[in-house]
Enzyme design. Structure first.
Site, mmCIF file in Angstrom:
data_model
loop_
_atom_site.group_PDB
_atom_site.id
_atom_site.type_symbol
_atom_site.label_atom_id
_atom_site.label_comp_id
_atom_site.label_asym_id
_atom_site.label_seq_id
_atom_site.Cartn_x
_atom_site.Cartn_y
_atom_site.Cartn_z
ATOM 1 N N ARG A 5 25.521 5.252 42.133
ATOM 2 C CA ARG A 5 25.546 4.215 43.185
ATOM 3 C C ARG A 5 26.937 3.617 43.355
ATOM 4 O O ARG A 5 27.453 3.511 44.466
ATOM 5 C CB ARG A 5 24.604 3.063 42.814
ATOM 6 N N ARG A 63 32.146 0.558 31.263
ATOM 7 C CA ARG A 63 32.017 -0.001 29.915
ATOM 8 C C ARG A 63 33.280 0.353 29.141
ATOM 9 O O ARG A 63 33.793 1.483 29.242
ATOM 10 C CB ARG A 63 30.802 0.592 29.175
ATOM 11 N N ASP A 79 38.135 -4.081 33.825
ATOM 12 C CA ASP A 79 37.202 -5.214 33.880
ATOM 13 C C ASP A 79 36.356 -5.260 32.611
ATOM 14 O O ASP A 79 35.637 -6.222 32.385
ATOM 15 C CB ASP A 79 36.288 -5.109 35.112
ATOM 16 N N GLU A 98 34.595 -7.637 23.765
ATOM 17 C CA GLU A 98 34.668 -8.688 24.799
ATOM 18 C C GLU A 98 34.257 -10.016 24.174
ATOM 19 O O GLU A 98 33.091 -10.182 23.842
ATOM 20 C CB GLU A 98 33.752 -8.333 25.971
ATOM 21 N N HIS A 146 35.027 -8.834 32.589
ATOM 22 C CA HIS A 146 33.703 -8.250 32.868
ATOM 23 C C HIS A 146 32.951 -9.062 33.937
ATOM 24 O O HIS A 146 31.885 -9.619 33.678
ATOM 25 C CB HIS A 146 32.869 -8.161 31.575
HETATM 26 O O1 3PG Z 1 25.542 -3.838 33.556
HETATM 27 C C1 3PG Z 1 25.746 -4.754 34.350
HETATM 28 O O2 3PG Z 1 24.847 -5.208 35.082
HETATM 29 C C2 3PG Z 1 27.126 -5.304 34.496
HETATM 30 O O3 3PG Z 1 28.022 -4.667 33.624
HETATM 31 C C3 3PG Z 1 27.163 -6.788 34.315
HETATM 32 O O4 3PG Z 1 26.884 -7.136 33.001
HETATM 33 P P1 3PG Z 1 26.656 -8.682 32.639
HETATM 34 O O5 3PG Z 1 25.350 -9.080 33.232
HETATM 35 O O6 3PG Z 1 26.646 -8.728 31.146
HETATM 36 O O7 3PG Z 1 27.787 -9.440 33.262
#
Ligand code: 3PG
Length: 307
Positions: A149, A230, A252, A257, A278
């Site tokens: 997607r 990731r 990102d 993290e 992120h």
């Molecule tokens: O997998 C996801 O939906 C995104 O990487 C966002 O992750 P998060 O909800 O931990 O910000």
């Protein structure tokens, strides 16, 4: 039924769950220790990527019926174990797509035109005009690793920038890639032939360090690498060894993290690296869509299970 929301979510999610007759406790940022202590009171746990939903948490959730991921990635969830314990796992995989794709393009531009570097320098009183000449994106080749997607959405945006598209995937996506005027190629060819490489794969045992030292060495001198998937899919210690010969890197996501290891700090402090914490899906639009999609999927599971 009762639900615990353990991370920050759009406020409409709580309202939608309450409309289903669910008692909702909103405890964003709850610590793991606290969660383990109180999770036995809840039948639904709503969470994001912050906490590892492992056996300890699943076992402590003696009344748990549904694990609901407000987001797309399930790499922090022991899905197999949850299912074995009779717990359903739902997520909202469609909602973040556009926002992650837009952040990807933002990172590509930031690296190509040194936006954040200029910003830092001008704010510090410098005027570095003429010091860092940028790279134009039109006519350059964008290699998209993972044509799901998000990869597809990035390709559509990049097409509007007049970029050429290459894509690699573990499945045959050639027809889909052709629809955006691109070509499917093996990963190694993509790394060799792209001016910009952007990663859009889920984290699985197969994608862990997909870009290892050997594959990173295939990147062209002067290439841009962007990762909004990731952190674990790149060997960042190896990336640090390549950073001087690349145009730059936009990240990102990181394998830690927030980052703690010295090699990771050294990498993100490099002036060629642009980093965000992120936030791919953190737009008002995506957060609202996530609430709607997750509530809809929860409703469907609740009625299917007759809860
Ligand atoms: O997998 C996801 O939906 C995104 O990487 C966002 O992750 P998060 O909800 O931990 O910000």
């Amino acid at each position: 039924m009762s639900a615990l929301i353990a991370d920050s979510v759009d406020p409409t999610l709580k309202e939608r769950l309450e409309k289903l007759g669910i008692k909702v406790d909103y405890r964003p940022g709850i610590s793991r220790e606290e969660l383990v202590k109180i999770i036995n009171r809840y039948s639904i746990l709503v969470f994001r990527g912050r906490l590892k939903i492992d056996r300890e948490i699943i076992d402590a959730g003696r009344s748990l019926k549904i694990l609901a991921r407000y987001g797309v990635g399930l790499d922090n969830v022991d899905v197999e174990y949850a299912v074995k314990r009779g717990i359903s796992v739902v997520s909202a995989p469609n909602s973040p797509t556009r926002s992650v794709a837009e952040l990807t393009i933002a990172l590509i531009f930031s690296v190509a035109r040194r936006v954040t570097l200029f910003d830092r320098k001008v704010k510090a009183g410098e005027w570095p005009k003429g010091k860092y000449i940028g790279m134009e994106l039109a006519g350059k080749t964008l290699g998209i690793v993972g044509f799901g997607r998000i990869g597809k959405a990035v390709a559509q945006l990049a097409r509007g920038l007049d970029m050429k598209i290459l894509a690699s995937d573990v499945i045959d996506v050639a027809k889909e890639v052709e629809k955006v005027g691109g070509r499917q190629v093996p990963l190694e060819d993509l790394l060799r032939e792209s001016d910009v490489v952007s990663i859009h794969v889920p984290l699985t045992p197969q994608t862990y360090r997909l870009l290892d030292a050997e594959r990173l060495s295939l990147l062209r001198d002067g290439a841009i690498l962007v990762n909004t998937s990731r952190g674990e899919v790149i060997d960042h210690e190896a990336l640090l060894r390549h950073i001087d010969r690349l145009w730059g890197v936009g990240l990102d996501v990181l394998p830690e993290e927030p980052p703690k290891s010295p090699y990771l700090k050294q990498l993100i402090e490099h002036e060629k690296v642009v980093v965000t914490p992120h936030v791919g899906s953190e737009t008002y639009e995506a957060m609202k869509r996530l609430a709607d999609e997750l509530a809809m999927n929860l409703e469907e599971v609740i009625s299917r299970l007759g809860l």
